[in-house]
Design a protein around this motif. Structure first.
Motif, PDB file in Angstrom:
ATOM      1  N   CYS A 125      19.324 -23.182   6.180  1.00 36.98           N
ATOM      2  CA  CYS A 125      19.596 -21.871   6.777  1.00 36.98           C
ATOM      3  C   CYS A 125      19.646 -22.050   8.290  1.00 36.98           C
ATOM      4  O   CYS A 125      18.701 -22.558   8.894  1.00 36.98           O
ATOM      5  N   VAL A 126      20.764 -21.681   8.899  1.00 42.14           N
ATOM      6  CA  VAL A 126      20.903 -21.838  10.349  1.00 42.14           C
ATOM      7  C   VAL A 126      20.794 -20.509  11.090  1.00 42.14           C
ATOM      8  O   VAL A 126      20.586 -20.482  12.295  1.00 42.14           O
ATOM      9  N   ALA A 127      20.954 -19.408  10.377  1.00 41.55           N
ATOM     10  CA  ALA A 127      20.831 -18.098  11.022  1.00 41.55           C
ATOM     11  C   ALA A 127      20.562 -17.045   9.965  1.00 41.55           C
ATOM     12  O   ALA A 127      20.923 -17.193   8.801  1.00 41.55           O
ATOM     13  N   GLY A 128      19.915 -15.980  10.390  1.00 37.68           N
ATOM     14  CA  GLY A 128      19.661 -14.841   9.521  1.00 37.68           C
ATOM     15  C   GLY A 128      19.685 -13.578  10.361  1.00 37.68           C
ATOM     16  O   GLY A 128      19.223 -13.574  11.499  1.00 37.68           O
ATOM     17  N   TYR A 129      20.250 -12.532   9.807  1.00 33.29           N
ATOM     18  CA  TYR A 129      20.297 -11.256  10.519  1.00 33.29           C
ATOM     19  C   TYR A 129      20.347 -10.113   9.517  1.00 33.29           C
ATOM     20  O   TYR A 129      20.623 -10.308   8.338  1.00 33.29           O
ATOM     21  N   VAL A 130      20.058  -8.924  10.002  1.00 31.55           N
ATOM     22  CA  VAL A 130      20.016  -7.733   9.157  1.00 31.55           C
ATOM     23  C   VAL A 130      21.108  -6.780   9.613  1.00 31.55           C
ATOM     24  O   VAL A 130      21.277  -6.545  10.809  1.00 31.55           O
ATOM     25  N   VAL A 131      21.852  -6.242   8.652  1.00 26.62           N
ATOM     26  CA  VAL A 131      22.850  -5.213   8.939  1.00 26.62           C
ATOM     27  C   VAL A 131      22.308  -3.905   8.368  1.00 26.62           C
ATOM     28  O   VAL A 131      22.022  -3.810   7.176  1.00 26.62           O
ATOM     29  N   THR A 132      22.130  -2.906   9.237  1.00 30.44           N
ATOM     30  CA  THR A 132      21.621  -1.610   8.819  1.00 30.44           C
ATOM     31  C   THR A 132      22.722  -0.582   8.967  1.00 30.44           C
ATOM     32  O   THR A 132      23.325  -0.454  10.033  1.00 30.44           O
ATOM     33  N   ARG A 133      22.975   0.119   7.904  1.00 29.02           N
ATOM     34  CA  ARG A 133      23.970   1.186   7.935  1.00 29.02           C
ATOM     35  C   ARG A 133      23.229   2.506   8.045  1.00 29.02           C
ATOM     36  O   ARG A 133      22.309   2.779   7.278  1.00 29.02           O
ATOM     37  N   THR A 134      23.651   3.355   8.995  1.00 29.40           N
ATOM     38  CA  THR A 134      23.015   4.658   9.169  1.00 29.40           C
ATOM     39  C   THR A 134      23.829   5.717   8.454  1.00 29.40           C
ATOM     40  O   THR A 134      25.005   5.535   8.159  1.00 29.40           O
ATOM     41  N   HIS A 135      23.185   6.837   8.187  1.00 28.02           N
ATOM     42  CA  HIS A 135      23.825   7.944   7.484  1.00 28.02           C
ATOM     43  C   HIS A 135      24.207   9.065   8.451  1.00 28.02           C
ATOM     44  O   HIS A 135      24.189  10.223   8.095  1.00 28.02           O
ATOM     45  N   GLY A 136      24.524   8.747   9.661  1.00 27.74           N
ATOM     46  CA  GLY A 136      24.940   9.756  10.635  1.00 27.74           C
ATOM     47  C   GLY A 136      23.738  10.383  11.328  1.00 27.74           C
ATOM     48  O   GLY A 136      22.635  10.456  10.791  1.00 27.74           O
ATOM     49  N   HIS A 137      23.945  10.816  12.533  1.00 20.64           N
ATOM     50  CA  HIS A 137      22.933  11.456  13.371  1.00 20.64           C
ATOM     51  C   HIS A 137      21.703  10.583  13.540  1.00 20.64           C
ATOM     52  O   HIS A 137      20.594  11.075  13.678  1.00 20.64           O
ATOM     53  N   GLY A 138      21.900   9.261  13.463  1.00 23.26           N
ATOM     54  CA  GLY A 138      20.807   8.333  13.697  1.00 23.26           C
ATOM     55  C   GLY A 138      19.823   8.195  12.551  1.00 23.26           C
ATOM     56  O   GLY A 138      18.805   7.532  12.697  1.00 23.26           O
ATOM     57  N   ARG A 139      20.084   8.831  11.426  1.00 24.82           N
ATOM     58  CA  ARG A 139      19.173   8.695  10.285  1.00 24.82           C
ATOM     59  C   ARG A 139      19.306   7.292   9.707  1.00 24.82           C
ATOM     60  O   ARG A 139      20.411   6.809   9.497  1.00 24.82           O
ATOM     61  N   PRO A 140      18.183   6.622   9.442  1.00 30.94           N
ATOM     62  CA  PRO A 140      18.269   5.258   8.908  1.00 30.94           C
ATOM     63  C   PRO A 140      18.838   5.256   7.496  1.00 30.94           C
ATOM     64  O   PRO A 140      18.585   6.156   6.706  1.00 30.94           O
ATOM     65  N   GLY A 141      19.607   4.226   7.230  1.00 29.02           N
ATOM     66  CA  GLY A 141      20.194   4.053   5.903  1.00 29.02           C
ATOM     67  C   GLY A 141      19.520   2.901   5.198  1.00 29.02           C
ATOM     68  O   GLY A 141      18.300   2.801   5.186  1.00 29.02           O
ATOM     69  N   HIS A 142      20.316   1.994   4.674  1.00 28.17           N
ATOM     70  CA  HIS A 142      19.749   0.830   4.001  1.00 28.17           C
ATOM     71  C   HIS A 142      20.112  -0.432   4.775  1.00 28.17           C
ATOM     72  O   HIS A 142      21.124  -0.492   5.448  1.00 28.17           O
TER      73      HIS A 142
END
Length: 195
Positions: A45-62
């Motif tokens: 493993c050379v890199a790892g990152y997280v992609v977070t999708r929001t549900h609009g108006h800054g509400r956290p998604g998954h």
């Protein structure tokens, strides 16, 4: 114009749903071929990152974990693999097992075969949603063609088969442009305002 909206838009939605089903099935087949091929090499493993999708108006998604793995094929070719959905415990520098179909290192995966049931469940859920989505779009098109379109045609033609014309309305009476001067005088018992 109405036909374009009520037929073309659901047709595009159905086509998008079918394309999504094909993509999901191809991914599941690619993973299955990699797991069943028997070709397994050591990777890192050379890199790892997280992609977070929001549900609009800054509400956290998954959030989805992505990893970049580097491995060397038995022929000595160094390859990189970027993949979503790997274990969260894998961090850069960790050793991973990379599997790929014979002669196709471009279709490699570092997901362990133990994730097979989770992948199968996810594929099944996405496929079920897409099937319902496509069926809803096609049902709407069928409903439009069998109910709405004949109803609009009957309303437009009056059920006779020929186009109805709406009769002209009588003209509105003209409104006075000046104050009337021929008003009768008020009754005698009505008090008049004082100036």
């Amino acid at each position: 114009m109405r036909d374009v909206f009520f037929l073309a838009l659901p047709a595009l939605l159905a086509a998008g749903g079918i394309a999504g089903m094909v993509a999901v099935l191809l991914r599941a087949r690619r993973l299955q071929a990699a797991w069943d091929s028997g070709i397994a090499v050591e990777g890192r493993c050379v890199a790892g990152y997280v992609v977070t999708r929001t549900h609009g108006h800054g509400r956290p998604g998954h959030s989805v974990w992505h990893h970049v793995h580097e491995f060397t094929t038995p022929e000595g070719e160094v390859r990189r693999l970027e993949e979503a959905g790997g274990p969260r415990t894998v961090v850069p520098g960790d050793t991973v097992t990379v599997r790929y179909p014979h002669g196709r290192p471009g279709r490699a995966t570092a997901l362990p075969p133990a994730a097979r049931s989770r992948t199968l469940l996810g594929t099944g859920c996405v496929m079920a949603f897409l099937v319902v989505f496509v069926l809803a779009a096609l049902s709407f098109m069928g409903f439009y063609l069998t109910v709405f379109k004949p109803m609009w045609h009957t309303a437009r033609t009056g059920g006779t088969g020929s186009t109805r014309t709406v009769p002209d309305l009588p003209p509105l009476p003209s409104l006075p442009t000046t104050w009337p001067t021929d008003l009768p005088p008020p009754p005698a018992d009505v008090p008049l305002p004082r100036p």
